[in-house]
Design an enzyme around this catalytic site. Structure first.
Site, PDB file in Angstrom:
ATOM      1  CE  LYS A 181      -5.162   4.890  -0.220  1.00  9.12           C
ATOM      2  NZ  LYS A 181      -4.016   4.779   0.511  1.00  9.12           N
ATOM      3  CB  SER A 183      -1.150   4.798  -2.083  1.00 10.56           C
ATOM      4  OG  SER A 183      -1.522   4.935  -0.723  1.00 10.56           O
ATOM      5  CB  SER A 188      -0.261   6.678   1.531  1.00 11.94           C
ATOM      6  OG  SER A 188       0.502   5.850   0.958  1.00 11.94           O
TER       7      SER A 188
HETATM    8  N1  GLN Z   1       5.174   5.020  -0.650  1.00 11.44           N
HETATM    9  C1  GLN Z   1       5.144   4.023   0.599  1.00 11.44           C
HETATM   10  C2  GLN Z   1       4.774   2.597  -0.008  1.00 11.44           C
HETATM   11  O1  GLN Z   1       4.945   2.558  -1.261  1.00 11.44           O
HETATM   12  C3  GLN Z   1       3.963   4.433   1.451  1.00 11.44           C
HETATM   13  C4  GLN Z   1       2.626   3.866   0.890  1.00 11.44           C
HETATM   14  C5  GLN Z   1       1.635   4.078   1.899  1.00 11.44           C
HETATM   15  O2  GLN Z   1       1.727   4.863   2.972  1.00 11.44           O
HETATM   16  N2  GLN Z   1       0.284   3.360   1.818  1.00 11.44           N
HETATM   17  O3  GLN Z   1       4.870   1.784   0.660  1.00 11.44           O
END
Ligand code: GLN
Length: 505
Positions: free
Chosen positions: A77, A152, A176
């Protein structure tokens, strides 16, 4: 649906028996990344670097090294910094940034002999649930090019689901790893907070951020997590615990259980709040069928309650932006990445640089974060959210007094269409309702594919364990996968590529 994905163990066998070389695997993965470039899963590819790593792996194999992951292709990632490949965090701010060092996770995985195929697209600074916040455009879901892959870590999930790489890293701050894994029909685990070093993981919300593997099965995740996890003095919140072998319980029945009922006695807690209205019927059906399978394997379902589930959304969306506003202050045009070209003075340079470099969602969160931390609002918002966080963690402990593992959906729906929620951030945040709790509490959580819902889009089962229970979680998921075929399904070539099947499919 096309042929089955290849497991890390079988790739290992093929490499050890010289049926394939690491260079061949890497070349094929690079070719697939190119053929399936319409998925937009990668932010950077550097063929020569990949092939150099693969040649080094082949040399180690030739010398008799038998490391379990040696020579296998994977991708990171684009939140993990890498020497050589760009490290963008999905942001224009870091569009051309090359790190002078490797993240701890990258170091460890390279030391294990894994070959990096490139960097994977993600929401900007990991803020998002659909991968639509990337400055480099959204990733597409290989099951349906009209659908989001989740976020994400959307590039990671899409690359694994499409068979480009058998393994990817992800990071999970509020879901995410688990949510994109669910939406793309692969397996992912977010370990206990502190298991995986955050050194070199571009920070979003430091008290929540946690890296983990995304792959084709619980077994593959166990192998990868063993290579990723471990104490690191360079991360002040790293857990000072001895290294663990996360595969150790795979395939063995639970203590006191039998071969035919390997999960005998496992108490699976079903929180009322995870099965309440708001969850789409297709998701409920697949999750309930999976729970029946766990019961057939000997598990006992017990009702539990996580009464503050709904509060996890406001608590998280105060705490995470607060930490983000502080973490992202480092992007000032001086130290890293983008700097505006014309400016009057220092303040103007900061303002222009940050206005140009950050996308809308990141700006929204910086504003929210600065607001909730400001004098006069700190007590009402930030402190209150921290109190709620503590209560949420206590609710999980009360539930774990009655059960060994908590099960429920990962996400209230299957993958939605690209563009469907982009104009309504609150709607997007609500999709995180089932993943935020484990993040706020710092608990390990997994996503396991359990079927398909509307429009043939995948559904994930979430399994949440108590602190340090990764090996037990993986054991449970692995028994489920030995009894089912869901994790072996892959999108048909027609959905994601015109050139036939994926490299590792
Ligand atoms: N959807 C959540 C956010 O926007 C989690 C994102 C994540 O776990 N990086 O913060």
């Amino acid at each position: 649906m096309s042929s089955h994905p290849v497991s890390l163990k079988s790739l290992h066998t093929q490499l050890m028996q010289r049926q394939v070389s690491s260079v061949e695997l890497a070349t094929e993965a690079l070719k697939q990344a190119e053929t399936q470039s319409h998925l937009n899963a990668f932010t950077d590819i550097a063929e020569e670097l990949t092939l150099a790593q693969a040649r080094a792996a082949d040399a180690r194999i030739a010398q008799g090294d038998t490391g379990a992951l040696l020579g296998i292709p994977m991708a990171h990632k684009d939140i993990f910094v890498t020497r050589g490949w760009k490290s963008t965090a999905g942001s224009k701010m870091l569009a051309n940034y090359i790190s002078p060092f490797d993240a701890a996770v990258v170091e460890k995985m390279s030391a294990a002999g894994l070959v990096c195929v490139g960097k994977l697209n993600c929401d900007e600074f990991a803020m998002g649930s659909s991968n639509e916040n990337s400055a480099f455009g959204p990733v597409k879901n290989p099951w349906d090019l009209l659908a989001v892959p989740g976020g994400s870590s959307g590039g990671s999930a899409a690359a694994v689901a499409a068979g480009i790489v058998p393994l990817a890293t992800g990071t999970d701050t509020g879901g995410s790893i688990r949510q994109p894994a669910a939406l793309c029909g692969i397996t992912g685990i977010k370990p206990t907070y502190g298991r995986v070093s955050r050194y070199g993981m571009i920070a979003y919300a430091s008290s929540l951020d946690q890296g983990g593997p995304m792959a084709g099965s619980a077994e593959d995740c166990a192998l990868a997590l063993t290579a990723m996890a471990g104490f690191d003095t360079r991360d002040s919140t790293s857990l000072d615990k001895p290294a663990e072998n996360f595969e150790r319980l795979l395939g063995t029945p639970r203590t006191g259980a039998t071969e035919s009922q390997p999960l005998k006695g496992l108490r699976v807690g079903l929180p009322d709040e995870f099965f309440a209205s708001g969850v789409e019927q297709d998701v409920l059906d697949a999750v309930q069928l999976a729970i029946k399978t766990l019961e057939a394997l000997g598990a006992v379902a017990v009702p539990v309650s996580l009464p503050r589930t709904a509060l996890s959304i406001p608590a998280y969306y105060v705490i995470a932006p607060a930490e983000a506003s502080s973490n992202l202050s480092r992007f000032d045009g001086v130290r890293y990445g983008h700097r505006a070209s014309g400016y009057k003075d220092l303040a103007d340079m900061y303002e222009k640089t940050r206005s140009e470099g950050f996308g809308a969602e990141v700006k929204r969160r910086i504003l929210v974060g600065a607001y909730v931390l400001s004098r006069g609002y700190y007590d009402a918002y930030y402190l209150q959210a921290q109190r709620v966080r503590r209560l949420i963690a206590q609710d999980f402990q009360a539930a774990f007094a009655q059960c060994d593992v908590i099960a429920g959906p990962v996400c209230p729906s299957v993958a939605w269409n690209l563009g469907e929620k982009t104009s309504d951030p609150i709607k997007m945040y609500l999709a995180d309702i089932f993943t935020l709790g484990a993040s706020l509490a710092g608990l390990p959580g997994m996503s396991v594919p359990v079927g398909f819902g509307q429009a043939g889009r995948p559904v994930g089962l979430q399994l949440i364990g108590n602190y340090f229970a990764e090996a037990e979680l993986l054991q449970t998921a692995d028994h489920f996968q030995r009894a089912t075929q869901w994790h072996l399904q892959r999108p048909s070539a027609a959905n994601h590529s015109t050139s036939g099947k994926g490299a590792l499919a």
